[in-house]
Design a protein around this motif. Sequence first.
Motif, PDB file in Angstrom:
ATOM      1  N   TYR A  14       0.887  -1.165  -0.112  1.00  0.00           N
ATOM      2  CA  TYR A  14       0.021   0.119  -0.031  1.00  0.00           C
ATOM      3  C   TYR A  14       0.860   1.178   0.045  1.00  0.00           C
ATOM      4  CZ  TYR A  14      -3.219   3.798   1.549  1.00  0.00           C
ATOM      5  OH  TYR A  14      -3.966   4.791   1.808  1.00  0.00           O
ATOM      6  N   HIS A  21       2.208   6.540  -6.771  1.00  0.00           N
ATOM      7  CA  HIS A  21       0.892   7.482  -6.913  1.00  0.00           C
ATOM      8  C   HIS A  21       1.270   8.860  -6.804  1.00  0.00           C
ATOM      9  CE1 HIS A  21      -3.086   7.187  -8.653  1.00  0.00           C
ATOM     10  NE2 HIS A  21      -3.551   8.008  -8.027  1.00  0.00           N
ATOM     11  N   TRP A  28       3.179  14.296 -13.390  1.00  0.00           N
ATOM     12  CA  TRP A  28       2.140  14.579 -14.576  1.00  0.00           C
ATOM     13  C   TRP A  28       1.634  15.879 -14.528  1.00  0.00           C
ATOM     14  CZ3 TRP A  28       1.008  12.592 -18.972  1.00  0.00           C
ATOM     15  CH2 TRP A  28      -0.370  13.019 -19.604  1.00  0.00           C
ATOM     16  N   GLN A  70       0.627   6.038 -12.751  1.00  0.00           N
ATOM     17  CA  GLN A  70      -0.477   6.539 -12.168  1.00  0.00           C
ATOM     18  C   GLN A  70      -1.699   5.667 -12.105  1.00  0.00           C
ATOM     19  OE1 GLN A  70       0.735   8.738 -10.903  1.00  0.00           O
ATOM     20  NE2 GLN A  70      -0.983   9.481  -9.852  1.00  0.00           N
ATOM     21  N   GLY A  74      -3.210   3.593  -9.339  1.00  0.00           N
ATOM     22  CA  GLY A  74      -4.465   3.976  -9.065  1.00  0.00           C
ATOM     23  C   GLY A  74      -5.397   3.075  -9.172  1.00  0.00           C
ATOM     24  N   ALA A  78      -7.396   1.587  -6.041  1.00  0.00           N
ATOM     25  CA  ALA A  78      -9.142   1.824  -6.025  1.00  0.00           C
ATOM     26  C   ALA A  78      -9.493   0.380  -5.711  1.00  0.00           C
ATOM     27  CB  ALA A  78      -9.577   1.917  -7.401  1.00  0.00           C
ATOM     28  N   GLN A  81      -9.991   0.085  -2.191  1.00  0.00           N
ATOM     29  CA  GLN A  81     -11.064   0.723  -1.407  1.00  0.00           C
ATOM     30  C   GLN A  81     -12.359   0.010  -1.790  1.00  0.00           C
ATOM     31  OE1 GLN A  81     -11.326   4.278  -0.554  1.00  0.00           O
ATOM     32  NE2 GLN A  81      -9.141   5.000  -0.750  1.00  0.00           N
ATOM     33  N   LYS A 101     -12.369   9.443 -11.015  1.00  0.00           N
ATOM     34  CA  LYS A 101     -10.935   9.383 -11.735  1.00  0.00           C
ATOM     35  C   LYS A 101     -11.059   8.586 -13.016  1.00  0.00           C
ATOM     36  CE  LYS A 101      -8.017  10.331  -8.295  1.00  0.00           C
ATOM     37  NZ  LYS A 101      -6.451  10.443  -7.871  1.00  0.00           N
ATOM     38  N   PHE A 145      -7.779  15.866 -11.110  1.00  0.00           N
ATOM     39  CA  PHE A 145      -7.114  14.536 -10.748  1.00  0.00           C
ATOM     40  C   PHE A 145      -6.766  14.647  -9.201  1.00  0.00           C
ATOM     41  CE2 PHE A 145      -6.449  12.431 -15.052  1.00  0.00           C
ATOM     42  CZ  PHE A 145      -6.770  11.421 -14.809  1.00  0.00           C
ATOM     43  N   GLY A 149      -8.035  12.960  -5.971  1.00  0.00           N
ATOM     44  CA  GLY A 149      -7.462  12.149  -5.251  1.00  0.00           C
ATOM     45  C   GLY A 149      -7.494  12.454  -3.831  1.00  0.00           C
ATOM     46  N   PHE A 152     -10.250  11.368  -1.405  1.00  0.00           N
ATOM     47  CA  PHE A 152     -10.652  10.255  -0.554  1.00  0.00           C
ATOM     48  C   PHE A 152     -10.146  10.424   0.992  1.00  0.00           C
ATOM     49  CE2 PHE A 152      -9.839   8.537  -5.029  1.00  0.00           C
ATOM     50  CZ  PHE A 152     -10.602   7.758  -5.096  1.00  0.00           C
ATOM     51  N   ARG A 153      -9.244  11.205   1.293  1.00  0.00           N
ATOM     52  CA  ARG A 153      -8.711  11.520   2.430  1.00  0.00           C
ATOM     53  C   ARG A 153      -9.580  12.451   3.180  1.00  0.00           C
ATOM     54  NH1 ARG A 153      -3.737   9.831   4.582  1.00  0.00           N
ATOM     55  NH2 ARG A 153      -3.131   8.932   2.291  1.00  0.00           N
TER      56      ARG A 153
HETATM   57  C1  HEM Z   1      -2.678  11.819 -13.753  1.00  0.00           C
HETATM   58  C2  HEM Z   1      -3.555  11.117 -12.930  1.00  0.00           C
HETATM   59  C3  HEM Z   1      -3.632  11.139 -11.430  1.00  0.00           C
HETATM   60  C4  HEM Z   1      -3.226  11.910 -10.426  1.00  0.00           C
HETATM   61  C5  HEM Z   1      -2.533  13.457 -10.768  1.00  0.00           C
HETATM   62  C6  HEM Z   1      -3.721  11.412  -9.112  1.00  0.00           C
HETATM   63  C7  HEM Z   1      -3.451  12.101  -7.862  1.00  0.00           C
HETATM   64  C8  HEM Z   1      -3.767  11.396  -6.757  1.00  0.00           C
HETATM   65  C9  HEM Z   1      -3.385  12.061  -5.470  1.00  0.00           C
HETATM   66  C10 HEM Z   1      -2.759  13.263  -4.990  1.00  0.00           C
HETATM   67  C11 HEM Z   1      -4.221  11.267  -4.355  1.00  0.00           C
HETATM   68  C12 HEM Z   1      -3.871  11.470  -2.939  1.00  0.00           C
HETATM   69  C13 HEM Z   1      -3.326  10.396  -2.116  1.00  0.00           C
HETATM   70  C14 HEM Z   1      -3.392  10.592  -0.824  1.00  0.00           C
HETATM   71  O1  HEM Z   1      -4.688  10.613  -0.159  1.00  0.00           O
HETATM   72  O2  HEM Z   1      -2.417  10.570   0.006  1.00  0.00           O
HETATM   73  C15 HEM Z   1      -4.599  10.186  -5.184  1.00  0.00           C
HETATM   74  C16 HEM Z   1      -5.432   9.045  -4.399  1.00  0.00           C
HETATM   75  C17 HEM Z   1      -5.898   8.022  -5.169  1.00  0.00           C
HETATM   76  N1  HEM Z   1      -6.024   7.741  -6.553  1.00  0.00           N
HETATM   77 FE1  HEM Z   1      -5.329   8.966  -7.822  1.00  0.00          FE
HETATM   78  N2  HEM Z   1      -4.601  10.038  -9.394  1.00  0.00           N
HETATM   79  C18 HEM Z   1      -4.405  10.086 -10.808  1.00  0.00           C
HETATM   80  C19 HEM Z   1      -5.053   8.864 -11.320  1.00  0.00           C
HETATM   81  C20 HEM Z   1      -5.724   7.662 -10.813  1.00  0.00           C
HETATM   82  C21 HEM Z   1      -6.317   6.652 -11.380  1.00  0.00           C
HETATM   83  C22 HEM Z   1      -6.506   6.548 -12.912  1.00  0.00           C
HETATM   84  C23 HEM Z   1      -7.142   6.014 -10.561  1.00  0.00           C
HETATM   85  C24 HEM Z   1      -7.835   4.924 -10.756  1.00  0.00           C
HETATM   86  C25 HEM Z   1      -8.925   4.677 -10.425  1.00  0.00           C
HETATM   87  C26 HEM Z   1      -6.772   6.541  -9.121  1.00  0.00           C
HETATM   88  C27 HEM Z   1      -7.301   6.165  -8.020  1.00  0.00           C
HETATM   89  C28 HEM Z   1      -6.684   6.656  -6.758  1.00  0.00           C
HETATM   90  C29 HEM Z   1      -7.343   6.237  -5.259  1.00  0.00           C
HETATM   91  C30 HEM Z   1      -8.012   4.977  -5.163  1.00  0.00           C
HETATM   92  C31 HEM Z   1      -6.619   6.987  -4.447  1.00  0.00           C
HETATM   93  C32 HEM Z   1      -6.913   6.956  -2.951  1.00  0.00           C
HETATM   94  C33 HEM Z   1      -5.754   6.075  -2.382  1.00  0.00           C
HETATM   95  C34 HEM Z   1      -5.770   6.229  -0.769  1.00  0.00           C
HETATM   96  O3  HEM Z   1      -5.764   6.921  -0.028  1.00  0.00           O
HETATM   97  O4  HEM Z   1      -5.749   4.983  -0.522  1.00  0.00           O
HETATM   98  N3  HEM Z   1      -6.000   7.831  -9.396  1.00  0.00           N
HETATM   99  N4  HEM Z   1      -4.624  10.468  -6.668  1.00  0.00           N
END
Ligand code: HEM
Length: 157
Positions: A14, A21, A28, A70, A74, A78, A81, A101, A145, A149, A152-153
């Motif tokens: 994780y 990520h 990006w 990513q 991601g 996901a 979750q 997302k 994005f 993201g 979630f938090r």
């Molecule tokens: C350029 C694309 C993307 C960017 C810039 C991005 C950015 C971020 C950021 C900044 C977070 C916050 C992490 C945290 O809470 O510390 C996040 C969380 C997350 N992203 Fe992305 N993301 C991208 C693409 C995706 C894709 C394609 C998915 C697929 C579904 C995804 C799924 C998630 C999930 C599930 C989390 C929560 C993670 C957790 O806290 O357990 N992301 N993302």
Amino acid sequence: MAAAGTAASMTGMYATALLLHLLGAAIWTGGHLVLATAVLPRALRARDPAVLLNFEQGFERIGIPALITQVLSGLWLAHLQLPPGEWFALATPQSHLIAAKLGLLATTAVFALDARLRLIPHLTAASLPAMAWHIWPVTLLSIVFVMVGAGFRLGWG
Ligand code: HEM
């Protein structure tokens, strides 16, 4: 004992996925902000596609692996979750954010492929504004994005 070992390796995976990520997000979104606010205005002012193409060649080397990282990290985050079958049920806040997302990803892919396959191979001073209309939306989407993201938090969705 075995269960504790599995839990520890899941925590390690994780942490690894989340760090990859976040690193991918920095590359990006950061790269697109530099492109949209510094490189693109310079290219438009000079009416010179080479300014854009030079940046593009350097950024692609790190930007494309970042986007692939990513998507893979991601999708893996996901599935922790919610099971994939529930991603589009929109029954929970997590599913709203995951569906958002994936919607952002699909929209980004349409713009990026159109730019990469149709515009970039024949970029001229005349087609620079069309290119700008791809760079601005993709940059805006890259910021959304990050916001989704963080949701979630922050308990959004
Ligand atoms: C350029 C694309 C993307 C960017 C810039 C991005 C950015 C971020 C950021 C900044 C977070 C916050 C992490 C945290 O809470 O510390 C996040 C969380 C997350 N992203 Fe992305 N993301 C991208 C693409 C995706 C894709 C394609 C998915 C697929 C579904 C995804 C799924 C998630 C999930 C599930 C989390 C929560 C993670 C957790 O806290 O357990 N992301 N993302």
